[in-house]
Design an enzyme around this catalytic site. Structure first.
Site, PDB file in Angstrom:
ATOM      1  N   GLY A  50      22.207   6.469 -12.677  1.00 36.56           N
ATOM      2  CA  GLY A  50      20.866   6.958 -13.011  1.00 36.56           C
ATOM      3  C   GLY A  50      20.419   6.733 -14.441  1.00 36.56           C
ATOM      4  O   GLY A  50      19.254   6.463 -14.698  1.00 36.56           O
ATOM      5  N   GLU A 106      22.546  11.457 -19.832  1.00 34.54           N
ATOM      6  CA  GLU A 106      22.356  11.743 -18.405  1.00 34.54           C
ATOM      7  C   GLU A 106      20.879  11.562 -18.067  1.00 34.54           C
ATOM      8  O   GLU A 106      20.008  11.789 -18.905  1.00 34.54           O
ATOM      9  CB  GLU A 106      22.850  13.187 -18.165  1.00 34.54           C
ATOM     10  CG  GLU A 106      22.424  13.876 -16.894  1.00 34.54           C
ATOM     11  CD  GLU A 106      23.115  13.371 -15.641  1.00 34.54           C
ATOM     12  OE1 GLU A 106      23.145  12.143 -15.455  1.00 34.54           O
ATOM     13  OE2 GLU A 106      23.575  14.204 -14.836  1.00 34.54           O
ATOM     14  N   ASP A 110      20.035  18.683 -12.476  1.00 31.26           N
ATOM     15  CA  ASP A 110      19.485  19.412 -11.331  1.00 31.26           C
ATOM     16  C   ASP A 110      20.335  20.671 -11.141  1.00 31.26           C
ATOM     17  O   ASP A 110      20.093  21.689 -11.789  1.00 31.26           O
ATOM     18  CB  ASP A 110      19.514  18.474 -10.118  1.00 31.26           C
ATOM     19  CG  ASP A 110      18.826  19.051  -8.895  1.00 31.26           C
ATOM     20  OD1 ASP A 110      18.446  20.232  -8.922  1.00 31.26           O
ATOM     21  OD2 ASP A 110      18.659  18.323  -7.893  1.00 31.26           O
ATOM     22  N   GLY A 112      23.402  20.871 -12.099  1.00 33.70           N
ATOM     23  CA  GLY A 112      24.318  20.906 -13.239  1.00 33.70           C
ATOM     24  C   GLY A 112      25.745  20.530 -12.874  1.00 33.70           C
ATOM     25  O   GLY A 112      26.616  20.431 -13.739  1.00 33.70           O
ATOM     26  N   THR A 114      27.029  17.693 -11.885  1.00 33.32           N
ATOM     27  CA  THR A 114      27.471  16.414 -12.465  1.00 33.32           C
ATOM     28  C   THR A 114      27.881  16.612 -13.914  1.00 33.32           C
ATOM     29  O   THR A 114      28.950  16.167 -14.336  1.00 33.32           O
ATOM     30  CB  THR A 114      26.333  15.370 -12.384  1.00 33.32           C
ATOM     31  OG1 THR A 114      25.858  15.335 -11.051  1.00 33.32           O
ATOM     32  CG2 THR A 114      26.813  13.989 -12.812  1.00 33.32           C
ATOM     33  N   LEU A 115      27.015  17.293 -14.674  1.00 34.74           N
ATOM     34  CA  LEU A 115      27.321  17.520 -16.091  1.00 34.74           C
ATOM     35  C   LEU A 115      28.599  18.323 -16.244  1.00 34.74           C
ATOM     36  O   LEU A 115      29.454  18.001 -17.076  1.00 34.74           O
ATOM     37  CB  LEU A 115      26.188  18.282 -16.762  1.00 34.74           C
ATOM     38  CG  LEU A 115      25.158  17.454 -17.504  1.00 34.74           C
ATOM     39  CD1 LEU A 115      24.298  18.353 -18.368  1.00 34.74           C
ATOM     40  CD2 LEU A 115      25.822  16.371 -18.346  1.00 34.74           C
ATOM     41  N   LYS A 138      15.680  20.023 -14.750  1.00 30.21           N
ATOM     42  CA  LYS A 138      14.889  20.796 -13.782  1.00 30.21           C
ATOM     43  C   LYS A 138      14.960  22.295 -14.038  1.00 30.21           C
ATOM     44  O   LYS A 138      14.219  23.067 -13.415  1.00 30.21           O
ATOM     45  CB  LYS A 138      15.344  20.485 -12.351  1.00 30.21           C
ATOM     46  CG  LYS A 138      14.946  19.082 -11.893  1.00 30.21           C
ATOM     47  CD  LYS A 138      15.216  18.866 -10.415  1.00 30.21           C
ATOM     48  CE  LYS A 138      14.731  17.500  -9.965  1.00 30.21           C
ATOM     49  NZ  LYS A 138      15.120  17.190  -8.566  1.00 30.21           N
ATOM     50  N   ASP A 166      16.739   7.228  -8.453  1.00 27.40           N
ATOM     51  CA  ASP A 166      16.603   6.592  -7.139  1.00 27.40           C
ATOM     52  C   ASP A 166      16.449   7.595  -6.012  1.00 27.40           C
ATOM     53  O   ASP A 166      16.643   8.810  -6.188  1.00 27.40           O
ATOM     54  CB  ASP A 166      17.857   5.756  -6.847  1.00 27.40           C
ATOM     55  CG  ASP A 166      19.059   6.643  -6.495  1.00 27.40           C
ATOM     56  OD1 ASP A 166      19.312   7.610  -7.238  1.00 27.40           O
ATOM     57  OD2 ASP A 166      19.721   6.384  -5.473  1.00 27.40           O
ATOM     58  N   ARG A 172      14.673   2.508  -8.562  1.00 35.10           N
ATOM     59  CA  ARG A 172      15.236   2.631  -9.916  1.00 35.10           C
ATOM     60  C   ARG A 172      14.496   1.755 -10.933  1.00 35.10           C
ATOM     61  O   ARG A 172      14.478   2.054 -12.116  1.00 35.10           O
ATOM     62  CB  ARG A 172      16.708   2.202  -9.923  1.00 35.10           C
ATOM     63  CG  ARG A 172      17.656   3.145  -9.209  1.00 35.10           C
ATOM     64  CD  ARG A 172      19.088   2.795  -9.585  1.00 35.10           C
ATOM     65  NE  ARG A 172      20.082   3.349  -8.685  1.00 35.10           N
ATOM     66  CZ  ARG A 172      20.603   4.583  -8.783  1.00 35.10           C
ATOM     67  NH1 ARG A 172      20.216   5.378  -9.754  1.00 35.10           N
ATOM     68  NH2 ARG A 172      21.510   5.000  -7.934  1.00 35.10           N
TER      69      ARG A 172
HETATM   70  P1  IMP Z   1      23.197  17.710 -10.442  1.00 32.18           P
HETATM   71  O1  IMP Z   1      24.644  17.355 -10.370  1.00 32.18           O
HETATM   72  O2  IMP Z   1      22.751  18.532  -9.261  1.00 32.18           O
HETATM   73  O3  IMP Z   1      22.748  18.280 -11.767  1.00 32.18           O
HETATM   74  O4  IMP Z   1      22.395  16.385 -10.195  1.00 32.18           O
HETATM   75  C1  IMP Z   1      22.356  15.423 -11.139  1.00 32.18           C
HETATM   76  C2  IMP Z   1      22.315  14.064 -10.488  1.00 32.18           C
HETATM   77  O5  IMP Z   1      21.640  14.069  -9.223  1.00 32.18           O
HETATM   78  C3  IMP Z   1      21.553  13.160 -11.406  1.00 32.18           C
HETATM   79  O6  IMP Z   1      22.412  12.468 -12.245  1.00 32.18           O
HETATM   80  C4  IMP Z   1      20.807  12.272 -10.437  1.00 32.18           C
HETATM   81  O7  IMP Z   1      21.605  11.132 -10.156  1.00 32.18           O
HETATM   82  C5  IMP Z   1      20.651  13.076  -9.191  1.00 32.18           C
HETATM   83  N1  IMP Z   1      19.329  13.722  -9.130  1.00 32.18           N
HETATM   84  C6  IMP Z   1      19.033  15.032  -9.256  1.00 32.18           C
HETATM   85  N2  IMP Z   1      17.716  15.244  -9.133  1.00 32.18           N
HETATM   86  C7  IMP Z   1      17.164  14.027  -8.924  1.00 32.18           C
HETATM   87  C8  IMP Z   1      15.793  13.588  -8.717  1.00 32.18           C
HETATM   88  O8  IMP Z   1      14.804  14.345  -8.711  1.00 32.18           O
HETATM   89  N3  IMP Z   1      15.633  12.258  -8.537  1.00 32.18           N
HETATM   90  C9  IMP Z   1      16.671  11.369  -8.549  1.00 32.18           C
HETATM   91  N4  IMP Z   1      17.945  11.736  -8.748  1.00 32.18           N
HETATM   92  C10 IMP Z   1      18.193  13.057  -8.929  1.00 32.18           C
HETATM   93 MG    MG Z   2      21.409   9.375  -8.643  1.00 27.16          MG
END
Ligand code: IMP
Ligand code: MG
Length: 188
Positions: A50, A106, A110, A112, A114-115, A138, A166, A172
């Site tokens: 991303g 990053e 969303d 969190g 992944t972080l 978000k 994406d 993308r």
């Molecule tokens: P998290 O682990 O839920 O914080 O999500 C983070 C990852 O989900 C990001 O690095 C994105 O790859 C993907 N992601 C979360 N929200 C979106 C969105 O609105 N559009 C596209 N990718 C998203």
């Molecule tokens: Mg993604």
């Protein structure tokens, strides 16, 4: 529906335009430059896929200092846009991390998850410092153990695409950030 001509009728309202993103990336780069002593090398670690567009724009705005670049590839397993999906590290940074000033880049925060997962694995490698720059946040995460020091924009809770983001590997390459039609999301 789209105000910009693309081959995708499902790509709706542009939330962040090309110009707005470019201006914000410049500001973020200035803030990042001001934060670190100029003589210290910065190791920018982009989180793929991303952040491939954002990290490439950001590092090119950091011309006044020495910067090394590396990437981590993470992937999500599970259904389409569901934030309960599992995060897996597919490729770790090859560069030594110990004793370096690491800036993890990053695309969007969303849930969190992944972080939390990726920042923790970097922290275990004993960097001199670890900061995070996220283009979008978000503000939904309830258990974020690593809060980004720099955030480009607070984002709506809609699914966003473009500028690296994406849906099923599509969109993308769009240079702006837009929402996609929720009907389209259901189908993926
Ligand atoms: P998290 O682990 O839920 O914080 O999500 C983070 C990852 O989900 C990001 O690095 C994105 O790859 C993907 N992601 C979360 N929200 C979106 C969105 O609105 N559009 C596209 N990718 C998203
Ligand atoms: Mg993604």
């Amino acid at each position: 529906m789209s105000s910009v001509l693309t081959p995708y009728p499902e790509v709706g309202r542009v939330v962040f335009s090309v110009e707005r993103i470019a201006a914000r990336v410049r500001e973020l780069a200035q803030e990042i430059e001001a934060h670190y002593p100029l003589e210290e090398e910065l190791l920018v670690v982009g989180l793929l896929k991303g952040a491939f567009v954002f990290s490439s724009d950001l590092v090119r705005a950091l011309v006044r200092r020495s910067v090394a670049v590396d990437f981590i590839i993470a992937a999500h397993y599970g259904e389409g846009t569901d934030s309960r999906r599992e995060v897996r590290l597919l490729h770790d940074a090859d560069t030594p991390i110990e004793g370096r000033h690491v800036l993890l880049v990053e695309d969007i925060v969303d849930s969190g998850k992944t972080l939390n997962r990726i920042a923790e694995s970097l922290e275990r490698r004993s960097p001199a410092s670890l900061e995070i720059c996220a283009l979008l946040h978000k503000r939904l995460a309830t258990d974020l153990r690593f809060e980004p020091r720099w955030v480009g924009f607070d984002a709506p809770s809609d699914w966003l695409v473009g500028y690296g983001l994406d849906l099923g590997e599509r969109y993308r390459h769009l240079p702006f950030i837009a929402v996609v039609d929720p009907e389209e999301i259901k189908g993926q």
